[in-house]
Design an enzyme around this catalytic site. Structure first.
Site, PDB file in Angstrom:
ATOM      1  N   GLU A  11      -4.656  10.526   0.413  1.00 23.22           N
ATOM      2  CA  GLU A  11      -5.192   9.430   1.230  1.00 23.22           C
ATOM      3  C   GLU A  11      -5.716   9.937   2.574  1.00 23.22           C
ATOM      4  O   GLU A  11      -6.777   9.503   3.034  1.00 23.22           O
ATOM      5  CB  GLU A  11      -4.102   8.365   1.425  1.00 23.22           C
ATOM      6  CG  GLU A  11      -3.788   7.653   0.113  1.00 23.22           C
ATOM      7  CD  GLU A  11      -2.573   6.730   0.174  1.00 23.22           C
ATOM      8  OE1 GLU A  11      -2.239   6.149  -0.870  1.00 23.22           O
ATOM      9  OE2 GLU A  11      -1.957   6.589   1.255  1.00 23.22           O
TER      10      GLU A  11
ATOM     11  N   TYR B 228      -7.628   2.092  -3.912  1.00 20.04           N
ATOM     12  CA  TYR B 228      -6.552   1.404  -4.629  1.00 20.04           C
ATOM     13  C   TYR B 228      -6.681   1.569  -6.156  1.00 20.04           C
ATOM     14  O   TYR B 228      -6.161   0.738  -6.912  1.00 20.04           O
ATOM     15  CB  TYR B 228      -6.527  -0.079  -4.260  1.00 20.04           C
ATOM     16  CG  TYR B 228      -5.703  -0.394  -3.022  1.00 20.04           C
ATOM     17  CD1 TYR B 228      -4.348  -0.035  -2.936  1.00 20.04           C
ATOM     18  CD2 TYR B 228      -6.254  -1.068  -1.938  1.00 20.04           C
ATOM     19  CE1 TYR B 228      -3.583  -0.330  -1.805  1.00 20.04           C
ATOM     20  CE2 TYR B 228      -5.488  -1.377  -0.809  1.00 20.04           C
ATOM     21  CZ  TYR B 228      -4.156  -0.999  -0.758  1.00 20.04           C
ATOM     22  OH  TYR B 228      -3.397  -1.297   0.356  1.00 20.04           O
TER      23      TYR B 228
ATOM     24  N   ASN C  95      -0.879  -8.415   3.853  1.00 21.82           N
ATOM     25  CA  ASN C  95       0.401  -8.010   4.432  1.00 21.82           C
ATOM     26  C   ASN C  95       0.283  -6.962   5.540  1.00 21.82           C
ATOM     27  O   ASN C  95       1.182  -6.168   5.759  1.00 21.82           O
ATOM     28  CB  ASN C  95       1.357  -7.566   3.324  1.00 21.82           C
ATOM     29  CG  ASN C  95       0.824  -6.409   2.517  1.00 21.82           C
ATOM     30  OD1 ASN C  95      -0.257  -5.910   2.793  1.00 21.82           O
ATOM     31  ND2 ASN C  95       1.580  -5.956   1.532  1.00 21.82           N
TER      32      ASN C  95
ATOM     33  N   HIS D 215      -0.825  -0.839   5.291  1.00 24.44           N
ATOM     34  CA  HIS D 215      -0.590   0.044   4.150  1.00 24.44           C
ATOM     35  C   HIS D 215       0.090   1.297   4.656  1.00 24.44           C
ATOM     36  O   HIS D 215      -0.237   1.772   5.744  1.00 24.44           O
ATOM     37  CB  HIS D 215      -1.912   0.446   3.476  1.00 24.44           C
ATOM     38  CG  HIS D 215      -1.760   1.673   2.613  1.00 24.44           C
ATOM     39  ND1 HIS D 215      -1.301   1.612   1.329  1.00 24.44           N
ATOM     40  CD2 HIS D 215      -1.950   2.994   2.884  1.00 24.44           C
ATOM     41  CE1 HIS D 215      -1.214   2.849   0.843  1.00 24.44           C
ATOM     42  NE2 HIS D 215      -1.616   3.701   1.762  1.00 24.44           N
TER      43      HIS D 215
ATOM     44  N   LYS E 243      -4.571  -3.541   8.117  1.00 24.54           N
ATOM     45  CA  LYS E 243      -5.443  -4.263   7.186  1.00 24.54           C
ATOM     46  C   LYS E 243      -6.230  -5.386   7.881  1.00 24.54           C
ATOM     47  O   LYS E 243      -5.911  -5.777   8.999  1.00 24.54           O
ATOM     48  CB  LYS E 243      -4.590  -4.820   6.044  1.00 24.54           C
ATOM     49  CG  LYS E 243      -3.949  -3.729   5.167  1.00 24.54           C
ATOM     50  CD  LYS E 243      -3.188  -4.340   3.979  1.00 24.54           C
ATOM     51  CE  LYS E 243      -2.567  -3.268   3.098  1.00 24.54           C
ATOM     52  NZ  LYS E 243      -1.880  -3.838   1.916  1.00 24.54           N
TER      53      LYS E 243
HETATM   54  P1  GTP Z   1       0.611  -0.563   0.266  1.00 22.10           P
HETATM   55  O1  GTP Z   1       1.215   0.200   1.397  1.00 22.10           O
HETATM   56  O2  GTP Z   1      -0.555  -1.413   0.692  1.00 22.10           O
HETATM   57  O3  GTP Z   1       0.307   0.314  -0.928  1.00 22.10           O
HETATM   58  O4  GTP Z   1       1.746  -1.616  -0.133  1.00 22.10           O
HETATM   59  P2  GTP Z   1       3.043  -1.377  -1.001  1.00 22.10           P
HETATM   60  O5  GTP Z   1       3.186   0.062  -1.377  1.00 22.10           O
HETATM   61  O6  GTP Z   1       4.162  -2.037  -0.275  1.00 22.10           O
HETATM   62  O7  GTP Z   1       2.711  -2.252  -2.288  1.00 22.10           O
HETATM   63  P3  GTP Z   1       1.963  -1.838  -3.662  1.00 22.10           P
HETATM   64  O8  GTP Z   1       1.491  -0.430  -3.601  1.00 22.10           O
HETATM   65  O9  GTP Z   1       2.837  -2.274  -4.778  1.00 22.10           O
HETATM   66  O10 GTP Z   1       0.713  -2.818  -3.639  1.00 22.10           O
HETATM   67  C1  GTP Z   1      -0.457  -2.461  -2.917  1.00 22.10           C
HETATM   68  C2  GTP Z   1      -0.996  -3.682  -2.228  1.00 22.10           C
HETATM   69  O11 GTP Z   1      -1.464  -4.616  -3.199  1.00 22.10           O
HETATM   70  C3  GTP Z   1       0.016  -4.492  -1.412  1.00 22.10           C
HETATM   71  O12 GTP Z   1       0.237  -3.993  -0.107  1.00 22.10           O
HETATM   72  C4  GTP Z   1      -0.656  -5.829  -1.349  1.00 22.10           C
HETATM   73  O13 GTP Z   1      -1.681  -5.863  -0.356  1.00 22.10           O
HETATM   74  C5  GTP Z   1      -1.298  -5.928  -2.717  1.00 22.10           C
HETATM   75  N1  GTP Z   1      -0.433  -6.674  -3.654  1.00 22.10           N
HETATM   76  C6  GTP Z   1       0.741  -6.267  -4.213  1.00 22.10           C
HETATM   77  N2  GTP Z   1       1.257  -7.214  -5.003  1.00 22.10           N
HETATM   78  C7  GTP Z   1       0.401  -8.270  -4.926  1.00 22.10           C
HETATM   79  C8  GTP Z   1       0.369  -9.566  -5.515  1.00 22.10           C
HETATM   80  O14 GTP Z   1       1.252  -9.954  -6.271  1.00 22.10           O
HETATM   81  N3  GTP Z   1      -0.706 -10.359  -5.209  1.00 22.10           N
HETATM   82  C9  GTP Z   1      -1.713  -9.947  -4.362  1.00 22.10           C
HETATM   83  N4  GTP Z   1      -2.729 -10.760  -4.093  1.00 22.10           N
HETATM   84  N5  GTP Z   1      -1.711  -8.732  -3.801  1.00 22.10           N
HETATM   85  C10 GTP Z   1      -0.681  -7.916  -4.062  1.00 22.10           C
HETATM   86 MG    MG Z   2       1.631   1.226  -2.253  1.00 23.80          MG
END
Ligand code: GTP
Ligand code: MG
Length: 138
Positions: free
Chosen positions: A126, A49, A112, A115, A9
């Protein structure tokens, strides 16, 4: 062998962490079978997303993903989807296990660093969104 989709990212490409993150994938036995650096538009990030469209952080997430270049990848290996999630660590770096990418590099729950696909069906969708079959070199 299984394949999964990965993104390094903007927070990580900005800090020149592409090589350090790739070293973690390779050390875990994940082979990088496709890789390219691109700069998404906000609309493209929104499509990627779309499952999070109703979440309160969706707009912020799309802005972030379009803020600077990303490196998107296909990783291949035994149990690649689960293995990659393990190497990445928990979504929130505060909860991520020591030694994981997010524990070492992530700046916040939003920014973070990586992905990774969460299941075989999403991995296939994807990969196809970002790569043509000709670009996958196993
Ligand atoms: P991905 O691999 O990026 O999909 O991450 P994940 O599967 O561990 O998390 P998830 O699919 O639940 O969320 C997708 C992405 O949204 C996360 O990786 C973060 O970048 C973002 N995200 C998730 N929760 C939050 C939040 O509470 N605040 C913000 N700003 N971003 C969030
Ligand atoms: Mg995810």
């Amino acid at each position: 062998l299984e394949r999964t989709f990965s993104i390094i990212k903007p927070d990580a490409t900005r800090r020149n962490l592409t090589g350090a993150i790739n070293a973690k994938f390779e050390a875990a036995g994940l082979r990088i079978v496709a890789q390219k650096r691109i700069h998404l538009t906000k609309a493209q990030a929104g499509v990627f997303y779309a499952v999070h469209a109703e979440r309160p952080f969706y707009d912020e997430l799309c802005e972030f993903m379009a803020s600077e270049p990303i490196v998107c990848q296909v990783l291949e290996g035994e149990g690649a989807i689960a293995k990659n999630r393990e190497v990445m660590g928990a979504t929130n770096p505060a909860d991520a296990a020591a030694g994981t990418i997010r524990a070492e590099f992530a700046e916040s729950v939003g920014e973070n660093s990586v992905h990774g696909s969460d299941a075989p069906d999403t991995a296939a969708i994807e990969i196809a969104y970002f790569f043509s079959g000709l670009e996958l070199v196993g």
